[in-house]
Scaffold this motif. Structure first.
Motif, PDB file in Angstrom:
ATOM      1  N   ARG A  56       0.846  -1.195   0.000  1.00 26.64           N
ATOM      2  CA  ARG A  56       0.000   0.000   0.000  1.00 26.64           C
ATOM      3  C   ARG A  56       0.885   1.250   0.000  1.00 26.64           C
ATOM      4  O   ARG A  56       1.829   1.355   0.791  1.00 26.64           O
TER       5      ARG A  56
ATOM      6  N   GLU B 278      -5.158  -3.847   6.118  1.00 28.99           N
ATOM      7  CA  GLU B 278      -4.619  -2.484   6.087  1.00 28.99           C
ATOM      8  C   GLU B 278      -3.622  -2.269   4.954  1.00 28.99           C
ATOM      9  O   GLU B 278      -3.471  -1.152   4.459  1.00 28.99           O
ATOM     10  N   HIS B 279      -2.952  -3.339   4.526  1.00 25.86           N
ATOM     11  CA  HIS B 279      -1.925  -3.191   3.500  1.00 25.86           C
ATOM     12  C   HIS B 279      -2.376  -3.647   2.110  1.00 25.86           C
ATOM     13  O   HIS B 279      -1.670  -3.426   1.141  1.00 25.86           O
TER      14      HIS B 279
ATOM     15  N   GLN C 197      -7.670   3.416   0.888  1.00 26.86           N
ATOM     16  CA  GLN C 197      -8.486   4.077   1.897  1.00 26.86           C
ATOM     17  C   GLN C 197      -9.986   3.983   1.609  1.00 26.86           C
ATOM     18  O   GLN C 197     -10.798   3.877   2.525  1.00 26.86           O
TER      19      GLN C 197
ATOM     20  N   THR D 251      -5.932  -8.283  10.252  1.00 20.41           N
ATOM     21  CA  THR D 251      -6.046  -6.827  10.274  1.00 20.41           C
ATOM     22  C   THR D 251      -4.900  -6.174   9.505  1.00 20.41           C
ATOM     23  O   THR D 251      -5.103  -5.243   8.724  1.00 20.41           O
ATOM     24  N   GLU D 252      -3.688  -6.676   9.703  1.00 20.55           N
ATOM     25  CA  GLU D 252      -2.528  -6.125   8.994  1.00 20.55           C
ATOM     26  C   GLU D 252      -2.663  -6.320   7.494  1.00 20.55           C
ATOM     27  O   GLU D 252      -2.354  -5.419   6.703  1.00 20.55           O
TER      28      GLU D 252
ATOM     29  N   ARG E  14     -13.526  -2.335   3.493  1.00 14.30           N
ATOM     30  CA  ARG E  14     -12.675  -3.366   4.059  1.00 14.30           C
ATOM     31  C   ARG E  14     -13.471  -4.364   4.894  1.00 14.30           C
ATOM     32  O   ARG E  14     -14.300  -3.987   5.699  1.00 14.30           O
TER      33      ARG E  14
ATOM     34  N   GLU F 189      -2.342   6.112   8.745  1.00 12.81           N
ATOM     35  CA  GLU F 189      -2.536   4.908   7.947  1.00 12.81           C
ATOM     36  C   GLU F 189      -1.202   4.161   7.783  1.00 12.81           C
ATOM     37  O   GLU F 189      -0.145   4.786   7.689  1.00 12.81           O
TER      38      GLU F 189
ATOM     39  N   SER G 229     -12.368  -8.015   6.895  1.00  8.60           N
ATOM     40  CA  SER G 229     -11.305  -8.991   7.159  1.00  8.60           C
ATOM     41  C   SER G 229     -11.719 -10.404   6.783  1.00  8.60           C
ATOM     42  O   SER G 229     -10.873 -11.271   6.549  1.00  8.60           O
TER      43      SER G 229
END
Length: 223
Positions: free
Chosen positions: A2, A176-177, A181, A172-173, A185, A43, A187
């Motif tokens: 990201r 996020e990557h 934005q 979660t990681e 999202r 972020e 999971s």
């Protein structure tokens, strides 16, 4: 991976976002220093492309604030300022690399790959895990030399796990990557993508660590 692009020139920003997206990155963009500073501070990016001549807050100030806040994200400066004093100011503020405008997008991509690779502790653009090989230059994946076709998101997921081979990566990681934005999202979709990648690879490399996430390990280690 990201990436954040902080650039006030609309045409350059649009070009970079398009090229980076085509190269497999999840990309966010900011048009001024204040927005860029906020996104970079809140972020989790794998790398940031930062212009120095920004409205609201100049790039050097943005970078200095990130570094004072303990943010270690690799930063590639893109700017029309090609004087050596500007380069020194950028590096002293905490930049990792520097490209002057006008630039070739191929060079920007190469420098960006190098920054992300070094930040994850890899010396070359070829990542390997047992029979699995990922070429970050060409965005190609193969098993025992046989090419594996992945979607953009599947490739992004595998590339992130390859970059962090041997470490447990939480859902979660990954979320996020893997997503920019504006993406909705969830999971739970990570499980779906992991399942698809496992099926396409056909080897026991991506391990589920119950309650923690996923870990990429060589087949003998997994066994």
């Amino acid at each position: 991976m990201r990436v954040l692009v902080v650039e006030d020139d609309v045409d350059i920003s649009r070009q970079l976002v398009g090229v980076l997206t085509d190269a497999g990155y999840a990309v966010d963009a900011a048009a001024d220093g204040e927005e860029g500073h906020f996104l970079g501070e809140t972020e989790p990016y794998d790398a940031i492309l930062l212009d120095l001549g920004l409205p609201a807050l100049d790039g050097v100030t943005v970078l200095e604030r990130w570094r004072r806040a303990g943010i270690k994200t690799p930063v590639l400066i893109l700017t029309a300022r090609d004087r050596w004093s500007d380069k020194v100011a950028g590096f002293d503020a905490g930049a990792d690399d520097y490209v002057a405008k006008p630039f070739y997008v191929e060079e920007v991509l190469a420098r960006l790959r190098a920054l992300v690779r070094r930040a994850a502790g890899h010396a070359t653009s070829d990542l390997e895990c047992g029979p699995l090989r990922l070429d970050t230059r060409a965005a190609r994946v193969s098993i025992d030399g046989n090419p594996i076709k992945l979607t953009a998101l599947e490739y992004r997921l595998l590339a992130y796990l390859m970059m962090h081979k041997g470490r447990v990566v939480s859902r979660t990681e990954l979320v996020e990557h893997l997503y920019d934005q504006d993406f909705d999202r969830d999971s739970n979709t990570i499980e779906v993508f992991v399942g698809r990648v496992r099926k396409k690879l056909g080897v026991n490399i991506i391990q589920t660590v119950r309650g923690l996430g996923y870990c990429l390990a060589q087949p003998e280690d997994a066994a």
